[in-house]
Design a protein around this motif. Structure first.
Motif, PDB file in Angstrom:
ATOM      1  N   VAL A  12       0.855  -1.188   0.000  1.00  8.77           N
ATOM      2  CA  VAL A  12       0.000   0.000   0.000  1.00  8.77           C
ATOM      3  C   VAL A  12       0.887   1.233   0.000  1.00  8.77           C
ATOM      4  CG1 VAL A  12      -1.793   1.286   1.212  1.00  8.77           C
ATOM      5  CG2 VAL A  12      -1.820  -1.209   1.261  1.00  8.77           C
ATOM      6  N   SER A  13       0.602   2.165  -0.920  1.00  6.17           N
ATOM      7  CA  SER A  13       1.402   3.383  -1.041  1.00  6.17           C
ATOM      8  C   SER A  13       0.506   4.607  -0.949  1.00  6.17           C
ATOM      9  CB  SER A  13       2.164   3.397  -2.374  1.00  6.17           C
ATOM     10  OG  SER A  13       3.048   2.286  -2.472  1.00  6.17           O
ATOM     11  N   PHE A  14       1.119   5.724  -0.532  1.00  2.00           N
ATOM     12  CA  PHE A  14       0.413   6.993  -0.415  1.00  2.00           C
ATOM     13  C   PHE A  14       1.179   8.064  -1.189  1.00  2.00           C
ATOM     14  CE2 PHE A  14      -1.026   4.580   3.202  1.00  2.00           C
ATOM     15  CZ  PHE A  14      -2.366   4.915   3.320  1.00  2.00           C
ATOM     16  N   ARG A  15       0.435   8.898  -1.915  1.00  2.00           N
ATOM     17  CA  ARG A  15       1.030  10.035  -2.614  1.00  2.00           C
ATOM     18  C   ARG A  15       1.084  11.229  -1.663  1.00  2.00           C
ATOM     19  NH1 ARG A  15      -2.825   8.165  -5.916  1.00  2.00           N
ATOM     20  NH2 ARG A  15      -4.146   9.975  -5.447  1.00  2.00           N
ATOM     21  N   THR A  62      -3.394  -1.733   6.759  1.00  2.00           N
ATOM     22  CA  THR A  62      -3.712  -3.052   6.196  1.00  2.00           C
ATOM     23  C   THR A  62      -5.204  -3.332   6.302  1.00  2.00           C
ATOM     24  OG1 THR A  62      -1.511  -3.896   6.754  1.00  2.00           O
ATOM     25  CG2 THR A  62      -3.251  -5.524   6.376  1.00  2.00           C
ATOM     26  N   ALA A  63      -5.798  -3.048   7.464  1.00  2.00           N
ATOM     27  CA  ALA A  63      -7.232  -3.260   7.640  1.00  2.00           C
ATOM     28  C   ALA A  63      -8.044  -2.369   6.710  1.00  2.00           C
ATOM     29  CB  ALA A  63      -7.612  -2.989   9.097  1.00  2.00           C
ATOM     30  N   ALA A  64      -7.624  -1.095   6.551  1.00  2.00           N
ATOM     31  CA  ALA A  64      -8.343  -0.178   5.660  1.00  2.00           C
ATOM     32  C   ALA A  64      -8.268  -0.641   4.210  1.00  2.00           C
ATOM     33  CB  ALA A  64      -7.770   1.231   5.794  1.00  2.00           C
ATOM     34  N   ALA A  65      -7.150  -1.256   3.824  1.00  2.00           N
ATOM     35  CA  ALA A  65      -7.028  -1.774   2.460  1.00  2.00           C
ATOM     36  C   ALA A  65      -7.996  -2.931   2.224  1.00  2.00           C
ATOM     37  CB  ALA A  65      -5.590  -2.214   2.195  1.00  2.00           C
ATOM     38  N   VAL A  66      -8.178  -3.768   3.239  1.00  2.00           N
ATOM     39  CA  VAL A  66      -9.089  -4.912   3.103  1.00  2.00           C
ATOM     40  C   VAL A  66     -10.512  -4.448   2.838  1.00  2.00           C
ATOM     41  CG1 VAL A  66     -10.126  -6.870   4.321  1.00  2.00           C
ATOM     42  CG2 VAL A  66      -7.659  -6.452   4.508  1.00  2.00           C
ATOM     43  N   ILE A  67     -10.956  -3.438   3.551  1.00  2.00           N
ATOM     44  CA  ILE A  67     -12.343  -2.997   3.423  1.00  2.00           C
ATOM     45  C   ILE A  67     -12.505  -1.884   2.389  1.00  2.00           C
ATOM     46  CG2 ILE A  67     -12.319  -1.204   5.211  1.00  2.00           C
ATOM     47  CD1 ILE A  67     -15.010  -2.421   6.193  1.00  2.00           C
ATOM     48  N   GLY A  68     -11.391  -1.475   1.761  1.00  2.00           N
ATOM     49  CA  GLY A  68     -11.460  -0.473   0.708  1.00  2.00           C
ATOM     50  C   GLY A  68     -11.719   0.924   1.209  1.00  2.00           C
ATOM     51  N   LEU A  69     -11.175   1.267   2.371  1.00  8.00           N
ATOM     52  CA  LEU A  69     -11.390   2.591   2.959  1.00  8.00           C
ATOM     53  C   LEU A  69     -10.072   3.334   3.185  1.00  8.00           C
ATOM     54  CD1 LEU A  69     -14.230   1.877   5.553  1.00  8.00           C
ATOM     55  CD2 LEU A  69     -14.423   3.001   3.324  1.00  8.00           C
ATOM     56  N   LEU A  70      -9.133   3.167   2.260  1.00  6.78           N
ATOM     57  CA  LEU A  70      -7.893   3.922   2.336  1.00  6.78           C
ATOM     58  C   LEU A  70      -8.178   5.405   2.092  1.00  6.78           C
ATOM     59  CD1 LEU A  70      -5.521   1.570   0.308  1.00  6.78           C
ATOM     60  CD2 LEU A  70      -5.322   2.078   2.741  1.00  6.78           C
ATOM     61  N   ASP A 118       3.251  15.234  -0.805  1.00 12.13           N
ATOM     62  CA  ASP A 118       3.971  16.337  -1.448  1.00 12.13           C
ATOM     63  C   ASP A 118       5.436  15.992  -1.662  1.00 12.13           C
ATOM     64  OD1 ASP A 118       1.664  17.816  -1.461  1.00 12.13           O
ATOM     65  OD2 ASP A 118       2.126  18.896   0.407  1.00 12.13           O
ATOM     66  N   ALA A 119       5.949  15.109  -0.816  1.00 11.73           N
ATOM     67  CA  ALA A 119       7.356  14.720  -0.927  1.00 11.73           C
ATOM     68  C   ALA A 119       7.567  13.538  -1.866  1.00 11.73           C
ATOM     69  CB  ALA A 119       7.919  14.393   0.450  1.00 11.73           C
ATOM     70  N   GLY A 120       6.485  13.028  -2.455  1.00 11.30           N
ATOM     71  CA  GLY A 120       6.581  11.870  -3.339  1.00 11.30           C
ATOM     72  C   GLY A 120       5.723  10.726  -2.844  1.00 11.30           C
ATOM     73  N   THR A 121       5.947   9.539  -3.376  1.00 14.68           N
ATOM     74  CA  THR A 121       5.170   8.359  -3.009  1.00 14.68           C
ATOM     75  C   THR A 121       5.848   7.631  -1.851  1.00 14.68           C
ATOM     76  OG1 THR A 121       4.354   8.074  -5.260  1.00 14.68           O
ATOM     77  CG2 THR A 121       4.218   6.165  -3.809  1.00 14.68           C
ATOM     78  N   THR A 122       5.035   7.338  -0.815  1.00 13.18           N
ATOM     79  CA  THR A 122       5.534   6.628   0.365  1.00 13.18           C
ATOM     80  C   THR A 122       4.866   5.266   0.443  1.00 13.18           C
ATOM     81  OG1 THR A 122       5.877   8.690   1.586  1.00 13.18           O
ATOM     82  CG2 THR A 122       5.712   6.662   2.874  1.00 13.18           C
ATOM     83  N   THR A 123       5.657   4.224   0.599  1.00 13.23           N
ATOM     84  CA  THR A 123       5.121   2.874   0.752  1.00 13.23           C
ATOM     85  C   THR A 123       4.942   2.595   2.237  1.00 13.23           C
ATOM     86  OG1 THR A 123       6.220   2.123  -1.267  1.00 13.23           O
ATOM     87  CG2 THR A 123       5.473   0.429   0.272  1.00 13.23           C
ATOM     88  N   ALA A 124       3.674   2.471   2.676  1.00 12.19           N
ATOM     89  CA  ALA A 124       3.366   2.294   4.091  1.00 12.19           C
ATOM     90  C   ALA A 124       3.295   0.825   4.495  1.00 12.19           C
ATOM     91  CB  ALA A 124       2.045   2.987   4.436  1.00 12.19           C
ATOM     92  N   ARG A 135      -3.446   3.875  -2.170  1.00 11.20           N
ATOM     93  CA  ARG A 135      -3.962   2.818  -3.047  1.00 11.20           C
ATOM     94  C   ARG A 135      -3.119   1.559  -2.867  1.00 11.20           C
ATOM     95  NH1 ARG A 135      -1.468   2.597  -8.310  1.00 11.20           N
ATOM     96  NH2 ARG A 135       0.302   4.041  -8.438  1.00 11.20           N
ATOM     97  N   VAL A 136      -3.745   0.431  -3.214  1.00 22.03           N
ATOM     98  CA  VAL A 136      -3.041  -0.845  -3.204  1.00 22.03           C
ATOM     99  C   VAL A 136      -2.182  -0.913  -4.464  1.00 22.03           C
ATOM    100  CG1 VAL A 136      -3.283  -3.352  -3.261  1.00 22.03           C
ATOM    101  CG2 VAL A 136      -4.842  -1.989  -1.872  1.00 22.03           C
ATOM    102  N   THR A 137      -0.870  -1.008  -4.289  1.00 18.73           N
ATOM    103  CA  THR A 137       0.045  -1.001  -5.430  1.00 18.73           C
ATOM    104  C   THR A 137       0.675  -2.362  -5.699  1.00 18.73           C
ATOM    105  OG1 THR A 137       1.765  -0.192  -3.913  1.00 18.73           O
ATOM    106  CG2 THR A 137       0.595   1.447  -5.251  1.00 18.73           C
ATOM    107  N   GLY A 138       0.265  -3.363  -4.940  1.00 17.35           N
ATOM    108  CA  GLY A 138       0.800  -4.689  -5.182  1.00 17.35           C
ATOM    109  C   GLY A 138       0.127  -5.730  -4.318  1.00 17.35           C
TER     110      GLY A 138
END
Length: 592
Positions: free
Chosen positions: A14-17, A52-60, A19-25, A65-68
């Protein structure tokens, strides 16, 4: 239990965009949850467990977003579903109990209406039968007088009561998978046990799987069949709960267990004895608070000595700072009918106790016992219906009796740390402005001195300085609570009222903060009123304990007497309800 997993997470990223770029959380996370099984995901704040839980239920969040990887529910990849299809699964197949009870309830709608909506939207019952089912769900979640409570608004509920309403909503449609993100962090131990017993019954009778996100290792050990330990966005260890927690293999897991409080813990005396102790986390923190970037910039040794001298001049450690004498508080509650008269409700009934200088008094009890109401009266935020509260010999004024100049002086000497970090921080203020505000309001130092003080406070509560440019909405719940603690300590008050101040923190940061509070108390002569439902934490921090039930103090004494020789059945029931009380956790069972 079925061999095929209900939920299978494979190499999730899971990654987040920003201002400093993309961060993989989150990266490379893999684990399974089977039908009827409870899997606990543990780790400190920022470890990626809630993401991780937010990714499962689609509430990121919108920038995430899920990148892999894959998130398979009954073989269907949720990460690949269109948003409309995923939305249909929420509530019906996947239930959610979020961490924050206030921001997830609509403040202008009755609580019962919000539960009704969940039932109707998920086609659980027809609209005409929703209200009766709502009352049943609220009762099932442990809410007393559910019929009347359903006609109230969220602000009329305590934090624990709001959390119970959210639990009722999450279970409304009897989902196959329930994601519970710190579901009991706001609940006292007896209600916590009721809720967890309910969840256990559901997993057995209905085959409901539970993905439990928690920082409470005792709860994980007692309630989960398997535990997944996350650190830095990765899974570092997983396995059967008792085996993993009794014999942890990864150094980070051992660190978590070493930091976890237990009833075997003793009162934190490290700073008072002038030693740092064996706990590496506590040693690091004490070095930080006493070191060059701790209080040195804004509160040099002379200031600490001056604070101790001031305590001595006013009577010394142990003399009364706060005196609560026969205090009661009566509220008016809404009647049942449109024209019905309001009914009186006694929240606090003839309560008396003393907070000595330089000591910590804990007030414990179930949600609704009146402990937070007592704290708000001491802070001058509520006016007692009867009785008196004195601070340093002067009566605490509130309501129409307030002298503004006296109030400003009082506010500098008494600071609160509230339970809910989402509601207590202004969402429009940066973290820097939040912590600096009390210094600016009270005209402490110039801009450079205030900046140094803010940076020192961030070090004290183990937060990186780059968070200062962010807003509360960009921080986790644990990070927000640390900011609230830093803000409360900014003025170095004489009394700090801690209303569930560490309930939102993971055990590592909780250990750091508790040792910080003990160190500040020893150096500055601070007094603490500690409101908590976590008796293991109270065991570590308190000198004296007041046990409240139904608005009254039913037991009072030293922490050793109350914990080792409880005099009432109610106190014994509170002690017996602590999660994991009978488990001997490896590396952490006797941590102090």
């Amino acid at each position: 239990m079925s061999e095929a997993p209900l939920l299978s997470i494979r190499d999730l990223e899971v990654s987040f965009r920003t201002d400093a770029g993309t961060t993989t959380a989150v990266r490379g996370v893999s684990f399974d949850v089977r039908a009827g099984e409870t899997v606990a995901v543990v780790g400190e704040s920022g470890s990626g467990k809630s993401t991780t839980a937010a990714a499962v239920i689609g509430l990121l969040a919108g920038n995430g977003r899920v990148t892999g990887g894959q998130i398979l529910l009954d073989g269907v990849d949720l990460a690949a579903l269109p948003p409309t299809e995923l939305a249909r699964l929420r509530g019906s197949r996947i239930g959610m109990v979020p961490q924050d009870p206030m921001s997830n309830l609509n403040p202008v709608r009755l609580v019962g209406r919000q539960v009704d909506e969940t039932l109707v939207d998920n086609e659980v019952v027809p609209a005409g039968r929703a209200r009766a089912r709502t009352v049943e769900l609220l009762e099932e979640a442990g809410l007393p007088d559910a019929g009347r409570r359903a006609r109230q608004y969220p602000h009329e509920f305590s934090g624990g009561m709001r959390q119970r309403a959210l639990i009722a909503m999450g279970l409304a449609a009897r989902p196959a998978l329930l994601i519970a993100d710190e579901p009991t962090s706001a609940l006292d131990v007896t209600v916590q046990r009721t809720i967890l017993d309910n969840l256990t019954e559901l997993t057995r009778s209905l085959g409901v799987a539970v993905l439990l996100i928690t920082h409470d290792l005792g709860l994980a050990a007692e309630r989960a069949q398997r535990v997944v330990v996350m650190y830095g966005g990765e899974v570092v260890e997983q396995g059967p709960s008792e085996a993993l927690l009794r014999a942890p293999q990864h150094p980070y897991t051992r660190r978590l267990l070493a930091a976890a409080p237990s009833l075997a813990s003793r009162r934190i005396e490290l700073a008072k004895q002038g030693v740092l102790g064996a706990d590496a986390v506590a040693a690091d923190l004490l070095a930080t608070t006493a070191g060059e970037h701790g209080h040195g910039a804004a509160a040099p040794a002379g200031a600490a000595a001056g604070a101790r001298a001031d305590v001595a001049a006013r009577g010394g450690v142990g003399t009364p700072l706060v005196e609560v004498e026969h205090v009661s508080k009566v509220f008016s509650l809404r009647g049942k009918g449109l024209l019905a008269r309001s009914q009186p409700f006694t929240a606090v009934d003839d309560v008396s106790f003393v907070v000595p200088r330089g000591r910590t008094v804990a007030v414990v009890g179930e949600s609704g016992s009146g402990k937070s109401t007592v704290a708000r009266m001491i802070l001058g935020l509520l006016t007692p219906s009867s009785g008196r509260i004195r601070f340093d010999g002067e009566e605490v004024a509130s309501g129409d009796r307030v002298d503004r100049a006296a109030q400003v002086r009082f506010r500098r000497r008494v600071q609160p740390i509230f339970q809910d970090p989402y509601a207590s921080l202004d969402p429009l203020y940066t973290i820097y402005r939040t912590i600096e505000e009390p210094l600016r309001v009270h005209r402490v130092g110039d801009a450079a001195a205030r900046r140094d003080r803010v940076h020192a406070l961030m070090d004290d509560v183990a937060l990186p300085h780059d968070l200062l440019r962010r807003y509360p909405g960009e921080l986790s719940g644990g990070q927000r609570q640390r900011v609230a603690i830093a803000r409360a300590l900014a003025l170095e008050p004489e009394l700090v009222v801690c209303d569930e101040a560490v309930s939102a923190l993971d055990v590592v940061v909780q250990s750091q903060v508790l040792h910080l509070l003990a160190d500040l108390q020893a150096r500055l002569g601070l007094s603490y009123l500690f409101i908590s439902h976590d008796l293991a934490v109270v065991r570590q921090v308190a000198d004296e304990v007041c046990v409240m039930q139904g608005g009254r103090v039913v037991e009072r004494g030293s922490v050793d007497d109350v914990f080792e020789r409880p005099a009432t059945d109610y106190t014994r029931s509170l002690l017996a309800a602590i999660p994991g009380r009978g488990l001997q956790l490896g590396a952490g069972g006797d941590a102090a």
